[in-house]
Write an enzyme that holds these catalytic residues in place. Structure first.
Site, PDB file in Angstrom:
ATOM      1  N   SER A  17       0.806  -1.220   0.000  1.00 13.81           N
ATOM      2  CA  SER A  17       0.000   0.000   0.000  1.00 13.81           C
ATOM      3  C   SER A  17       0.844   1.278   0.000  1.00 13.81           C
ATOM      4  O   SER A  17       0.509   2.221  -0.729  1.00 13.81           O
ATOM      5  CB  SER A  17      -0.964   0.001   1.181  1.00 13.81           C
ATOM      6  OG  SER A  17      -1.910  -1.026   1.016  1.00 13.81           O
ATOM      7  N   LYS A  66      -8.843  -5.324  11.507  1.00  9.53           N
ATOM      8  CA  LYS A  66     -10.008  -4.860  10.733  1.00  9.53           C
ATOM      9  C   LYS A  66     -11.328  -4.885  11.514  1.00  9.53           C
ATOM     10  O   LYS A  66     -12.184  -4.043  11.315  1.00  9.53           O
ATOM     11  CB  LYS A  66     -10.175  -5.706   9.464  1.00  9.53           C
ATOM     12  CG  LYS A  66      -9.127  -5.405   8.406  1.00  9.53           C
ATOM     13  CD  LYS A  66      -9.428  -6.154   7.111  1.00  9.53           C
ATOM     14  CE  LYS A  66      -8.301  -5.918   6.119  1.00  9.53           C
ATOM     15  NZ  LYS A  66      -8.616  -6.390   4.773  1.00  9.53           N
ATOM     16  N   ASN A  87     -11.473  -1.356   6.618  1.00  9.20           N
ATOM     17  CA  ASN A  87     -10.104  -1.352   6.087  1.00  9.20           C
ATOM     18  C   ASN A  87      -9.623   0.054   5.734  1.00  9.20           C
ATOM     19  O   ASN A  87      -8.468   0.239   5.377  1.00  9.20           O
ATOM     20  CB  ASN A  87      -9.986  -2.260   4.850  1.00  9.20           C
ATOM     21  CG  ASN A  87     -10.482  -1.579   3.593  1.00  9.20           C
ATOM     22  OD1 ASN A  87     -11.490  -0.874   3.618  1.00  9.20           O
ATOM     23  ND2 ASN A  87      -9.763  -1.751   2.507  1.00  9.20           N
ATOM     24  N   ASP A 102     -12.755  -3.241   0.653  1.00  6.92           N
ATOM     25  CA  ASP A 102     -12.278  -4.528   0.120  1.00  6.92           C
ATOM     26  C   ASP A 102     -13.318  -5.163  -0.808  1.00  6.92           C
ATOM     27  O   ASP A 102     -12.997  -5.564  -1.925  1.00  6.92           O
ATOM     28  CB  ASP A 102     -11.983  -5.508   1.264  1.00  6.92           C
ATOM     29  CG  ASP A 102     -10.714  -5.145   2.031  1.00  6.92           C
ATOM     30  OD1 ASP A 102      -9.757  -4.662   1.402  1.00  6.92           O
ATOM     31  OD2 ASP A 102     -10.689  -5.369   3.255  1.00  6.92           O
ATOM     32  N   GLY A 128     -15.304 -20.173   0.434  1.00  2.47           N
ATOM     33  CA  GLY A 128     -14.802 -19.611   1.679  1.00  2.47           C
ATOM     34  C   GLY A 128     -15.911 -18.857   2.396  1.00  2.47           C
ATOM     35  O   GLY A 128     -16.902 -18.456   1.766  1.00  2.47           O
ATOM     36  N   VAL A 155     -19.638 -25.853   6.616  1.00  2.00           N
ATOM     37  CA  VAL A 155     -20.874 -25.352   5.982  1.00  2.00           C
ATOM     38  C   VAL A 155     -21.625 -24.435   6.938  1.00  2.00           C
ATOM     39  O   VAL A 155     -22.255 -23.458   6.522  1.00  2.00           O
ATOM     40  CB  VAL A 155     -21.820 -26.514   5.585  1.00  2.00           C
ATOM     41  CG1 VAL A 155     -22.930 -26.020   4.670  1.00  2.00           C
ATOM     42  CG2 VAL A 155     -21.052 -27.613   4.901  1.00  2.00           C
ATOM     43  N   ILE A 222      -8.661 -14.297  -4.935  1.00  2.00           N
ATOM     44  CA  ILE A 222      -8.264 -12.999  -4.362  1.00  2.00           C
ATOM     45  C   ILE A 222      -6.791 -12.986  -3.952  1.00  2.00           C
ATOM     46  O   ILE A 222      -6.258 -11.964  -3.574  1.00  2.00           O
ATOM     47  CB  ILE A 222      -9.174 -12.572  -3.185  1.00  2.00           C
ATOM     48  CG1 ILE A 222      -8.998 -13.489  -1.983  1.00  2.00           C
ATOM     49  CG2 ILE A 222     -10.631 -12.520  -3.617  1.00  2.00           C
ATOM     50  CD1 ILE A 222      -9.612 -12.874  -0.709  1.00  2.00           C
ATOM     51  N   GLY A 245      -5.769 -11.712  -7.599  1.00  2.00           N
ATOM     52  CA  GLY A 245      -6.247 -10.708  -6.655  1.00  2.00           C
ATOM     53  C   GLY A 245      -5.649  -9.316  -6.817  1.00  2.00           C
ATOM     54  O   GLY A 245      -5.962  -8.422  -6.010  1.00  2.00           O
TER      55      GLY A 245
HETATM   56  P1  ATR Z   1      -9.900 -14.261   5.880  1.00  2.00           P
HETATM   57  O1  ATR Z   1     -10.209 -13.042   6.689  1.00  2.00           O
HETATM   58  O2  ATR Z   1      -8.632 -14.173   5.092  1.00  2.00           O
HETATM   59  O3  ATR Z   1     -11.051 -14.683   5.031  1.00  2.00           O
HETATM   60  P2  ATR Z   1     -10.513 -16.260   7.885  1.00  2.00           P
HETATM   61  O4  ATR Z   1     -11.626 -15.411   8.399  1.00  2.00           O
HETATM   62  O5  ATR Z   1      -9.620 -16.933   8.842  1.00  2.00           O
HETATM   63  O6  ATR Z   1      -9.560 -15.412   6.939  1.00  2.00           O
HETATM   64  O7  ATR Z   1     -11.143 -17.341   6.878  1.00  2.00           O
HETATM   65  C1  ATR Z   1     -10.367 -18.317   6.248  1.00  2.00           C
HETATM   66  C2  ATR Z   1     -11.203 -19.075   5.203  1.00  2.00           C
HETATM   67  O8  ATR Z   1     -10.345 -20.042   4.579  1.00  2.00           O
HETATM   68  C3  ATR Z   1     -12.367 -19.870   5.772  1.00  2.00           C
HETATM   69  O9  ATR Z   1     -13.371 -19.965   4.796  1.00  2.00           O
HETATM   70  C4  ATR Z   1     -11.719 -21.229   6.037  1.00  2.00           C
HETATM   71  O10 ATR Z   1     -12.614 -22.304   6.105  1.00  2.00           O
HETATM   72  P3  ATR Z   1     -13.291 -22.717   7.557  1.00  2.00           P
HETATM   73  O11 ATR Z   1     -14.305 -21.641   7.844  1.00  2.00           O
HETATM   74  O12 ATR Z   1     -13.918 -24.033   7.320  1.00  2.00           O
HETATM   75  O13 ATR Z   1     -12.168 -22.729   8.557  1.00  2.00           O
HETATM   76  C5  ATR Z   1     -10.870 -21.349   4.813  1.00  2.00           C
HETATM   77  N1  ATR Z   1      -9.775 -22.292   4.952  1.00  2.00           N
HETATM   78  C6  ATR Z   1      -8.616 -22.089   5.625  1.00  2.00           C
HETATM   79  N2  ATR Z   1      -7.819 -23.180   5.528  1.00  2.00           N
HETATM   80  C7  ATR Z   1      -8.502 -24.086   4.765  1.00  2.00           C
HETATM   81  C8  ATR Z   1      -8.218 -25.408   4.277  1.00  2.00           C
HETATM   82  N3  ATR Z   1      -7.059 -26.029   4.563  1.00  2.00           N
HETATM   83  N4  ATR Z   1      -9.141 -26.015   3.491  1.00  2.00           N
HETATM   84  C9  ATR Z   1     -10.309 -25.406   3.195  1.00  2.00           C
HETATM   85  N5  ATR Z   1     -10.629 -24.151   3.622  1.00  2.00           N
HETATM   86  C10 ATR Z   1      -9.755 -23.512   4.390  1.00  2.00           C
END
Ligand code: ATR
Length: 280
Positions: A17, A66, A87, A102, A128, A155, A222, A245
């Site tokens: 940034s 954030k 952000n 974002d 995600g 889920v 992203i 991204g």
């Molecule tokens: P961010 O702010 O970057 O989105 P976060 O809030 O920690 O970070 O979210 C991480 C995302 O990556 C979530 O959707 C997480 O899935 P879970 O909610 O089931 O934890 C996903 N994620 C992280 N590691 C993963 C993995 N090894 N396989 C599948 N999904 C993963």
């Protein structure tokens, strides 16, 4: 007098940034400087108070602040409040006002990539359900997208994200497991990967296989480090158009710059310095 802007986070050393915003200030002939500030979690409140006291005109907020910063701001814009994350902060009449650029940055990148009328009616799947997914999901609904589903390892977390939205279109959204999503990928026009899976150094990982993917689907990740994730490579092998991204990063910065200066910056220049620094 030169105005001072910045970004707070921990870690902050690798933030692109400062480069992007200082370049834009120079191009626009604005007497301002943008600095990275390392702020530890336990120092967040005093950092915000201190920045206001010394007249920092605006700043970006990154991991891990954030969400935590919200109680320390004077006002929070409606979209940022719904997302629950800020952000970008703007000093306005002595008050710090928080925004979230974002998600709208992503939507702008998406609309630049898919220049079709009625893009809002396309069927979208977000992979995600974390903070990044939330910002993108709420921003897509706010921008008029009506068919947005989510798939997540957990889920339940995807379900909660959908039920947390007050937007009318959220009632049309479905939450899927990764396995169900893999089986139904051919139903989607747009796929958006928001998890951290595939980010350096875990470059060989993809959150799901893309066997059922149609070549007409527009595929977004992203992540921009690596420049092309495993997920994007798999989509490219299916013949899809792929987008990393970088543009989301550039446009979230452009919206922040506009909030601070009321000028829409030259996004081609911003992208150029970012790609240069990344070695592209
Ligand atoms: P961010 O702010 O970057 O989105 P976060 O809030 O920690 O970070 O979210 C991480 C995302 O990556 C979530 O959707 C997480 O899935 P879970 O909610 O089931 O934890 C996903 N994620 C992280 N590691 C993963 C993995 N090894 N396989 C599948 N999904 C993963």
């Amino acid at each position: 007098m030169e105005k001072v802007y910045g970004v707070i986070g921990d870690p902050i050393g690798h933030s692109l940034s400062p480069l992007m915003h200082n370049h834009s200030f120079a191009i626009e002939n604005i007497q301002a400087a943008y600095h990275p500030f390392l702020v530890k979690k336990e120092d967040l409140e005093s950092a915000v108070r201190g920045m206001k006291a010394i007249g920092i005109q605006g700043f970006n907020v990154t991991i891990p602040h954030k969400e935590a910063i919200i109680p320390y701001l004077d006002e929070v814009d409606a979209l940022a409040a719904e997302i629950g994350a800020v952000n970008t902060v703007v000093l306005r009449n002595g008050a710090y006002v928080g925004y979230n650029t974002d998600g709208i940055g992503f939507v702008k990148a998406l609309k630049q990539a898919i220049r079709e009328v009625n893009v809002e009616q396309k069927k979208v799947l977000i992979i995600g359900a974390g903070g990044a997914a939330k910002g993108i999901y709420y921003s897509l609904l706010a921008e008029g997208f009506t068919n947005v589903d989510l798939a997540n390892r957990s889920v339940e977390r995807a379900r909660q994200l959908i039920s947390g939205s007050t937007h009318a279109s959220s009632s049309l959204s479905n939450a899927y497991s990764m396995e169900d999503a893999e089986e139904n990928l051919n139903q989607y026009d747009i796929l958006i990967q928001t998890t951290s899976v595939g980010m350096s150094p875990r470059r060989e990982e993809s959150p799901l296989t893309l066997e059922k993917l149609n070549r007409q689907t527009h595929v977004f990740d992203i992540i921009y480090n690596p420049y092309e994730t495993k997920f994007l490579t798999l989509a490219k092998e299916k013949g899809c158009s792929i987008h990393n991204g970088i543009d989301m990063f550039v446009y979230q910065g452009a919206f922040a710059f506009q909030l601070w200066t009321e000028i829409w910056p030259n996004t081609d220049e911003m992208r150029k310095v970012v790609i240069n620094r990344l070695g592209g």
